[in-house]
Write an enzyme that holds these catalytic residues in place. Structure first.
Site, PDB file in Angstrom:
ATOM      1  N   ASP A   8       8.550  15.756   9.964  1.00  0.00           N
ATOM      2  CA  ASP A   8       8.029  15.695   8.544  1.00  0.00           C
ATOM      3  C   ASP A   8       6.587  15.652   8.396  1.00  0.00           C
ATOM      4  O   ASP A   8       5.881  14.419   7.839  1.00  0.00           O
ATOM      5  CB  ASP A   8       8.596  14.426   7.813  1.00  0.00           C
ATOM      6  CG  ASP A   8       8.510  14.465   6.425  1.00  0.00           C
ATOM      7  OD1 ASP A   8       8.284  15.611   5.709  1.00  0.00           O
ATOM      8  OD2 ASP A   8       8.605  13.597   5.603  1.00  0.00           O
ATOM      9  N   SER A  25       5.255   2.677  -0.601  1.00  0.00           N
ATOM     10  CA  SER A  25       6.649   2.393  -0.806  1.00  0.00           C
ATOM     11  C   SER A  25       7.518   3.412  -1.007  1.00  0.00           C
ATOM     12  O   SER A  25       6.998   4.571  -1.549  1.00  0.00           O
ATOM     13  CB  SER A  25       6.977   1.602  -2.090  1.00  0.00           C
ATOM     14  OG  SER A  25       8.010   1.228  -2.164  1.00  0.00           O
ATOM     15  N   GLY A  26       8.601   3.543  -0.369  1.00  0.00           N
ATOM     16  CA  GLY A  26       9.656   4.809  -0.349  1.00  0.00           C
ATOM     17  C   GLY A  26      11.098   4.476  -0.438  1.00  0.00           C
ATOM     18  O   GLY A  26      11.275   3.196  -0.442  1.00  0.00           O
ATOM     19  N   THR A  30       8.789   0.105   3.193  1.00  0.00           N
ATOM     20  CA  THR A  30       7.621  -0.329   2.241  1.00  0.00           C
ATOM     21  C   THR A  30       6.570  -0.736   3.317  1.00  0.00           C
ATOM     22  O   THR A  30       6.860  -1.275   4.284  1.00  0.00           O
ATOM     23  CB  THR A  30       7.746  -1.326   1.462  1.00  0.00           C
ATOM     24  OG1 THR A  30       8.949  -1.189   0.367  1.00  0.00           O
ATOM     25  CG2 THR A  30       6.627  -1.925   0.784  1.00  0.00           C
ATOM     26  N   VAL A  31       5.306  -0.377   3.120  1.00  0.00           N
ATOM     27  CA  VAL A  31       4.207  -0.427   4.011  1.00  0.00           C
ATOM     28  C   VAL A  31       3.277  -1.530   3.246  1.00  0.00           C
ATOM     29  O   VAL A  31       2.932  -1.387   1.950  1.00  0.00           O
ATOM     30  CB  VAL A  31       3.395   0.721   4.532  1.00  0.00           C
ATOM     31  CG1 VAL A  31       2.239   0.274   5.468  1.00  0.00           C
ATOM     32  CG2 VAL A  31       4.197   1.624   5.156  1.00  0.00           C
ATOM     33  N   ILE A  78       0.865  -1.104   0.075  1.00  0.00           N
ATOM     34  CA  ILE A  78       0.111  -0.046  -0.058  1.00  0.00           C
ATOM     35  C   ILE A  78       0.864   1.398   0.022  1.00  0.00           C
ATOM     36  O   ILE A  78       0.283   2.269  -0.230  1.00  0.00           O
ATOM     37  CB  ILE A  78      -0.823  -0.032   1.119  1.00  0.00           C
ATOM     38  CG1 ILE A  78      -0.167   0.073   2.552  1.00  0.00           C
ATOM     39  CG2 ILE A  78      -2.287  -1.096   0.973  1.00  0.00           C
ATOM     40  CD1 ILE A  78      -1.219  -0.052   3.666  1.00  0.00           C
ATOM     41  N   LYS A  84       5.029  -2.155   8.211  1.00  0.00           N
ATOM     42  CA  LYS A  84       6.182  -1.281   7.703  1.00  0.00           C
ATOM     43  C   LYS A  84       7.528  -2.157   7.885  1.00  0.00           C
ATOM     44  O   LYS A  84       7.704  -2.667   9.000  1.00  0.00           O
ATOM     45  CB  LYS A  84       6.280  -0.046   8.468  1.00  0.00           C
ATOM     46  CG  LYS A  84       7.349   0.766   7.961  1.00  0.00           C
ATOM     47  CD  LYS A  84       7.252   2.219   8.567  1.00  0.00           C
ATOM     48  CE  LYS A  84       8.035   3.257   8.009  1.00  0.00           C
ATOM     49  NZ  LYS A  84       8.022   4.614   8.562  1.00  0.00           N
TER      50      LYS A  84
END
Length: 502
Positions: free
Chosen positions: A132, A18-19, A23-24, A16, A39
């Site tokens: 953030d 991703s960075g 990733t989640v 659901i 996560k």
């Protein structure tokens, strides 16, 4: 690498999010018949011990927060390939970013802003700064028959950037406080206050806050806030003040203002939000900031060929590598406020800091301490490991002088070693002694896995703190010498970063 099918007992459903760093996944808890979010740290960061530690810290902080306005962590584990993960509340109603196709009505913007402020207030009371805050990190959960707003993602990206030495500003333009835009700068809770002001501005305008220039930084969102009328405009403009000392001290104060605005008939303000309001101080001309932010630059020439004196307590010998090295000492442009604690370093508002880097180790110390730096190998003989070395950094205004027992020169030593990991904390600390001083145990910050001791009554009214911190596969040993009326140890401990332990 194939996608995981299980996270412990949790069955994988779909990706659901991703960075670059994690990733989640949406997963299902078959035992409790409930969806969860998982996560997972990105594969390319798995072998970085310091990044793994920060990833675990995020899970622990979220667990401790235990708030209806912060994503809850329910479990933690590790995949067969070594990647750590943690299991969180699944926010089934999407993100604030998905709802900002246009401006929101002021009452709804205030309601969402208050929810974010309440979540940040929980973190700030724990001594944690989010760093953030932006629409994609504000989630919604529809459980319990009503919708709840949740704060997510405690800024692993910034921890990665700091620990890796990346030359990038940490944060998201438009929401990022001016002090975050400077490499080597540090932030406190007032950076989150700024981000919340920018977030409310976005909700009312329907677009990301405009980035305009001021005399200090190119990241400044006040222009959009100028069009917000009434009391809400006053709150937002104070949150977006370019200088931290002009903002609310924390989200606790800002939440109280927003709550009063959202329902002025309700009085008194809930006790959890009672904080004395601090008026923004008037800037005098002599306090004006420079037209351009300072840049990181080498300021100390270290001669590693000189033989240093043994460090105090005769617990270790610091041996240099026999070559000259320039050590970069980055001046922090922000003067921070608060007490040391939580997951990140806070500093007394009258104390500027410098980030000192030597080899694979960096530490932030008061500016007045950072006149000289020595880095090299750390002899472990004094800790019972004959002929072995670790990494070390020694920082003081006068490095040879601070090692003299009766001197009043403050300083810091940071040593890193994987070879001492098998020794107990008690054994390691017992190797250090300071004749004429009185020893007692001292508490360590909640996110430090280790033990510490404090020596008082030493010559010149100086004190010593020694701390052993255990990280994945190695220990960090820190000695701080300082006057008895100064308390920098916890902030120094939380600022230590290690990029490659040996």
């Amino acid at each position: 690498m194939p996608d995981p099918t299980l996270f412990g007992r949790y069955r994988s459903d779909r990706r659901i999010g991703s960075g670059a760093f994690a990733t989640v996944w949406l997963a299902h808890d078959d035992l409790l018949d409930s969806p969860v979010a998982v996560k997972v740290l990105a594969e390319n960061w798995t072998d970085r011990l310091d990044i793994r530690a920060r990833f675990s810290d995020e899970a622990r902080i979220l667990r401790r927060a235990d708030s209806d306005h912060v994503v809850r962590v329910h479990d933690i584990g590790e995949l067969d390939d070594g990647r750590p993960y943690f299991v969180m509340t699944y926010a089934d109603a999407g993100t604030l970013a998905e709802r900002l196709s246009g401006p929101l009505a002021e009452p709804l913007a205030v309601q969402h802003g208050l929810g974010v402020a309440d979540g940040l207030a929980v973190l700030h009371r724990l001594g944690v700064v989010h760093r953030d805050v932006k629409p994609s990190n504000v989630l919604f959960h529809s459980g319990r028959g009503t919708e709840r707003l949740l704060i997510a993602d405690l800024g692993l990206a910034r921890a990665v950037a700091h620990a890796s030495g990346f030359t990038l500003a940490a944060g998201t333009p438009g929401y990022m406080a001016p002090e975050q835009a400077v490499m080597g700068g540090s932030v406190d809770a007032r950076a989150d206050v700024y981000a919340l002001g920018a977030l409310i501005t976005h909700m009312l305008s329907g677009h990301t806050p405009r980035i305009v220039s001021d005399e200090r930084s190119a990241v400044f969102a006040r222009h959009d806030a100028d069009g917000i009328p009434g009391r809400l405009g006053e709150i937002v403009r104070r949150a977006l003040a370019p200088y931290p000392e002009e903002r609310y001290a924390s989200a606790v104060e800002m939440a109280a203002e927003l709550r009063q605005l959202s329902n002025p008939a309700k009085a008194p303000v809930p006790e959890a939000h009672h904080q004395p309001r601090r008026e923004a101080p008037r800037r005098e001309p002599q306090l004006e900031r420079p037209a351009t932010p300072p840049v990181e630059r080498p300021v100390t020439q270290v001669d590693d060929g000189a033989e240093p004196a043994p460090l105090l307590g005769r617990s270790r010998v610091f041996r240099s590598r026999g070559r000259r090295r320039r050590i970069a000492v980055a001046a922090a442009v922000v003067v921070l406020a608060g007490a040391a604690g939580g997951g990140y370093a806070y500093w007394n508002s009258r104390v500027g800091t410098k980030l000192v880097t030597g080899g694979d180790v960096s530490v932030r110390v008061p500016k007045s301490w950072a006149g000289q730096v020595k880095s090299g190998s750390w002899q472990l003989d004094g800790f019972g490991v004959k002929g072995q070395t670790g990494q070390g950094v020694e920082v003081a205004s006068d490095v040879p002088r601070w090692n003299v027992a009766d001197s009043t020169t403050p300083g810091v030593f940071v040593g890193v070693s994987s070879r001492l990991h098998q020794e107990s904390n008690t054994t390691l600390l017992s190797r250090v002694s300071h004749p004429g001083c009185t020893k007692k145990a001292r508490a360590v910050p909640h996110n430090i896995n280790g033990a510490s001791q404090h020596w008082s009554g030493c010559a010149g009214d100086m004190t010593f703190d020694e701390t052993v911190e255990r990280r994945d596969g190695y220990i960090v040993y820190v000695q701080v010498k300082q006057p008895s009326n100064e308390q920098h140890t916890d902030a120094i401990l939380e600022s230590v970063r290690v990029s490659n332990a040996t």
